[in-house]
Design a protein around this motif. Structure first.
Motif, mmCIF file in Angstrom:
data_model
loop_
_atom_site.group_PDB
_atom_site.id
_atom_site.type_symbol
_atom_site.label_atom_id
_atom_site.label_comp_id
_atom_site.label_asym_id
_atom_site.label_seq_id
_atom_site.Cartn_x
_atom_site.Cartn_y
_atom_site.Cartn_z
ATOM 1 N N GLY A 47 0.746 -1.029 -0.429
ATOM 2 C CA GLY A 47 -0.083 0.434 0.275
ATOM 3 C C GLY A 47 0.801 0.884 0.064
ATOM 4 O O GLY A 47 0.381 2.387 0.559
ATOM 5 N N ASP A 48 2.566 1.560 -0.595
ATOM 6 C CA ASP A 48 3.214 3.009 -0.638
ATOM 7 C C ASP A 48 3.885 2.592 -1.661
ATOM 8 O O ASP A 48 4.560 1.764 -2.023
ATOM 9 C CB ASP A 48 3.679 2.117 0.608
ATOM 10 N N ARG A 49 3.393 3.398 -2.800
ATOM 11 C CA ARG A 49 4.076 3.058 -4.051
ATOM 12 C C ARG A 49 5.341 4.282 -4.042
ATOM 13 O O ARG A 49 6.224 3.828 -4.309
ATOM 14 C CB ARG A 49 3.066 3.658 -5.052
ATOM 15 N N ASP A 50 4.974 5.288 -3.230
ATOM 16 C CA ASP A 50 6.137 6.751 -3.011
ATOM 17 C C ASP A 50 7.374 5.841 -2.402
ATOM 18 O O ASP A 50 8.565 5.910 -2.602
ATOM 19 C CB ASP A 50 6.096 7.624 -2.301
ATOM 20 N N SER A 51 7.540 5.133 -1.429
ATOM 21 C CA SER A 51 8.374 4.595 -0.417
ATOM 22 C C SER A 51 9.321 3.314 -2.437
ATOM 23 O O SER A 51 10.591 3.519 -1.271
ATOM 24 C CB SER A 51 7.981 3.886 0.678
ATOM 25 N N TYR A 52 8.419 3.364 -2.482
ATOM 26 C CA TYR A 52 9.840 1.276 -3.415
ATOM 27 C C TYR A 52 10.189 2.913 -4.491
ATOM 28 O O TYR A 52 10.767 2.212 -5.131
ATOM 29 C CB TYR A 52 8.491 1.146 -3.499
ATOM 30 N N ARG A 53 9.246 3.930 -5.335
ATOM 31 C CA ARG A 53 9.823 4.653 -6.548
ATOM 32 C C ARG A 53 11.153 5.209 -5.521
ATOM 33 O O ARG A 53 11.861 5.332 -6.320
ATOM 34 C CB ARG A 53 9.360 5.815 -6.627
ATOM 35 N N TYR A 54 10.783 5.609 -4.147
ATOM 36 C CA TYR A 54 12.158 6.083 -3.923
ATOM 37 C C TYR A 54 13.822 4.655 -3.567
ATOM 38 O O TYR A 54 15.110 5.041 -4.491
ATOM 39 C CB TYR A 54 11.977 6.936 -1.856
ATOM 40 N N LEU A 55 13.370 3.545 -3.432
ATOM 41 C CA LEU A 55 13.686 2.362 -3.692
ATOM 42 C C LEU A 55 14.475 2.454 -4.658
ATOM 43 O O LEU A 55 15.682 2.343 -4.557
ATOM 44 C CB LEU A 55 13.980 1.577 -2.978
ATOM 45 N N VAL A 56 13.858 2.187 -5.947
ATOM 46 C CA VAL A 56 14.474 2.335 -7.189
ATOM 47 C C VAL A 56 15.722 3.365 -7.458
ATOM 48 O O VAL A 56 16.358 3.496 -8.305
ATOM 49 C CB VAL A 56 13.245 2.328 -8.078
ATOM 50 N N GLU A 57 14.624 4.462 -7.130
ATOM 51 C CA GLU A 57 15.515 5.984 -7.038
ATOM 52 C C GLU A 57 16.784 6.323 -6.861
ATOM 53 O O GLU A 57 18.448 6.241 -7.351
ATOM 54 C CB GLU A 57 15.208 7.814 -6.837
ATOM 55 N N SER A 58 17.340 6.246 -5.314
ATOM 56 C CA SER A 58 17.666 5.488 -4.388
ATOM 57 C C SER A 58 19.379 4.799 -5.301
ATOM 58 O O SER A 58 20.756 4.412 -4.923
ATOM 59 C CB SER A 58 18.403 5.092 -3.213
ATOM 60 N N ILE A 59 18.912 2.898 -5.661
ATOM 61 C CA ILE A 59 19.708 2.364 -6.206
ATOM 62 C C ILE A 59 20.178 3.550 -7.662
ATOM 63 O O ILE A 59 21.659 2.903 -7.616
ATOM 64 C CB ILE A 59 19.153 0.478 -6.748
ATOM 65 N N ARG A 60 19.603 4.211 -8.333
ATOM 66 C CA ARG A 60 20.229 4.526 -9.216
ATOM 67 C C ARG A 60 21.137 5.660 -8.966
ATOM 68 O O ARG A 60 21.862 5.730 -10.148
ATOM 69 C CB ARG A 60 19.307 5.212 -10.704
ATOM 70 N N ARG A 61 21.103 6.522 -7.978
ATOM 71 C CA ARG A 61 21.880 7.361 -7.125
ATOM 72 C C ARG A 61 23.450 6.525 -7.041
ATOM 73 O O ARG A 61 23.945 6.817 -6.742
ATOM 74 C CB ARG A 61 21.296 7.919 -6.503
ATOM 75 N N PHE A 62 23.499 5.326 -6.716
ATOM 76 C CA PHE A 62 24.641 4.750 -5.817
ATOM 77 C C PHE A 62 25.442 4.411 -6.978
ATOM 78 O O PHE A 62 25.687 4.332 -8.106
ATOM 79 C CB PHE A 62 23.944 3.480 -5.230
ATOM 80 N N PRO A 63 27.294 4.824 -7.047
ATOM 81 C CA PRO A 63 28.227 4.613 -7.506
ATOM 82 C C PRO A 63 28.437 3.036 -8.192
ATOM 83 O O PRO A 63 27.994 2.317 -7.295
ATOM 84 C CB PRO A 63 29.214 4.666 -6.446
ATOM 85 N N ASP A 64 28.922 3.080 -9.023
ATOM 86 C CA ASP A 64 28.876 2.017 -9.992
ATOM 87 C C ASP A 64 30.054 1.114 -9.149
ATOM 88 O O ASP A 64 30.601 1.555 -7.954
ATOM 89 C CB ASP A 64 29.283 1.855 -12.075
ATOM 90 N N GLN A 65 30.609 -0.164 -10.080
ATOM 91 C CA GLN A 65 31.539 -0.788 -9.079
ATOM 92 C C GLN A 65 32.979 -0.503 -8.465
ATOM 93 O O GLN A 65 32.935 -0.067 -7.622
ATOM 94 C CB GLN A 65 31.305 -2.165 -9.707
ATOM 95 N N GLU A 66 33.406 -0.249 -8.990
ATOM 96 C CA GLU A 66 34.694 0.913 -9.449
ATOM 97 C C GLU A 66 35.074 2.049 -8.238
ATOM 98 O O GLU A 66 35.356 2.248 -8.059
ATOM 99 C CB GLU A 66 35.239 0.733 -11.235
ATOM 100 N N THR A 67 33.881 2.380 -8.747
ATOM 101 C CA THR A 67 33.437 3.946 -7.559
ATOM 102 C C THR A 67 33.537 3.622 -6.475
ATOM 103 O O THR A 67 34.498 3.732 -5.419
ATOM 104 C CB THR A 67 32.210 4.809 -8.757
ATOM 105 N N PHE A 68 32.482 2.655 -6.067
ATOM 106 C CA PHE A 68 32.545 2.113 -4.720
ATOM 107 C C PHE A 68 33.473 1.731 -3.840
ATOM 108 O O PHE A 68 34.049 1.447 -2.909
ATOM 109 C CB PHE A 68 31.664 1.583 -4.193
ATOM 110 N N LEU A 69 34.158 0.238 -5.453
ATOM 111 C CA LEU A 69 35.486 0.020 -4.352
ATOM 112 C C LEU A 69 36.280 1.016 -3.677
ATOM 113 O O LEU A 69 37.532 0.438 -2.805
ATOM 114 C CB LEU A 69 35.668 -0.961 -5.787
ATOM 115 N N GLU A 70 36.707 1.833 -4.992
ATOM 116 C CA GLU A 70 37.833 2.900 -4.034
ATOM 117 C C GLU A 70 38.000 3.484 -3.390
ATOM 118 O O GLU A 70 37.973 3.852 -2.102
ATOM 119 C CB GLU A 70 37.832 3.985 -5.397
ATOM 120 N N MET A 71 35.954 4.017 -3.098
ATOM 121 C CA MET A 71 35.923 4.209 -1.399
ATOM 122 C C MET A 71 35.790 3.460 -0.656
ATOM 123 O O MET A 71 36.300 4.063 0.503
ATOM 124 C CB MET A 71 33.917 4.339 -1.313
#
Length: 250
Positions: A199-223
């Motif tokens: 019963g919650d579309r907005d929270s799951y839209r945020y979760l999808v958007e947060s995935i796209r905002r996260f750094p790619d594999q090599e960028t996060f490995l450097e972090m």
């Protein structure tokens, strides 16, 4: 002297004041806590269970190790860790108390009660002394942290020398065409599932958007390296939809 501009953080595709993000994320997970495990199965077609098993395969828990599972929610990783280790101790830490409450209500929690602690806390300011744990895990949680680099620094602090970090997080498919197809699925199907199941579309839209905002594999490995970890590496899961990052405190 003029006031310094307020620092900003990503909340999905929106920008918010850095000081507001934790509260907004907490609101999302308070909203979805009761249906979180059901939604994980629906969104990933159950594949998240295989990813978590792959995490344990690489981690290879040993008896008597002490685990800190950050953003540990309903305890999936901690339960797996304790079963693999045979004996040991796991501390599940999460910012959102309803997630921990849902975890404590699971059957595994009763079976392993003496080996589990449930702690409300922030990944960026862990309430534990330095060199307290053998293993630090965070599964599908670090993308929700306001400053992931601070969380990685805290992970390094609380691990013992010889301790291991392992991060399971959504990532990028290297093939652009496949990534585009996955994006179409994510942005259309997952919010609709969230509405139908939780019963919650907005929270799951945020979760999808947060995935796209996260750094790619090599960028996060450097972090991970910049936080002080050594012998760092990563493994893609399901073509890179998810990824495991590993590092050691030497």
């Amino acid at each position: 002297m003029a006031d310094e501009p307020e620092k900003k953080a990503h909340f999905g595709f929106s920008e918010v004041a850095e000081t507001e993000k934790a509260g907004l994320v907490q609101g999302v997970f308070q909203s979805v806590a009761s249906k979180y495990d059901v939604m994980n199965d629906a969104m990933s077609l159950g594949i998240h269970r295989l990813w978590k098993d792959a995490m344990m395969d690489w981690l290879a828990p040993r008896p008597d190790q002490r685990l800190l599972d950050v953003a540990g929610g309903t305890g999936d990783i901690s339960f797996r860790f304790l079963k693999r280790a045979g004996r040991g101790h796991a501390t599940v830490l999460d910012l959102t108390e309803p997630m921990l409450v849902a975890g404590r209500q699971r059957a595994e929690a009763a079976e392993m009660a003496e080996s589990l602690d449930w702690v409300v806390g922030d990944a960026m300011s862990l309430p534990f002394p330095a060199s307290s744990f053998d293993v630090y895990t965070i599964s599908f949680g670090i993308r929700n942290v306001t400053r992931p680099e601070v969380a990685l620094g805290e992970a390094y602090r609380v691990l013992k020398p010889g301790g291991r970090l392992m991060v399971l997080e959504f990532s990028r498919i290297p093939q652009p065409g496949l990534q585009k197809l996955y994006d179409l699925y994510s942005f259309n199907a997952i919010p609709a599932m969230g509405q139908a199941i939780a019963g919650d579309r907005d929270s799951y839209r945020y979760l999808v958007e947060s995935i796209r905002r996260f750094p790619d594999q090599e960028t996060f490995l450097e972090m991970v390296r910049e936080a002080g970890f050594e012998n760092t590496s990563y493994r893609n899961l399901s073509l890179g939809i998810a990824c495991l990052h590993s590092g050691w405190k030497i």
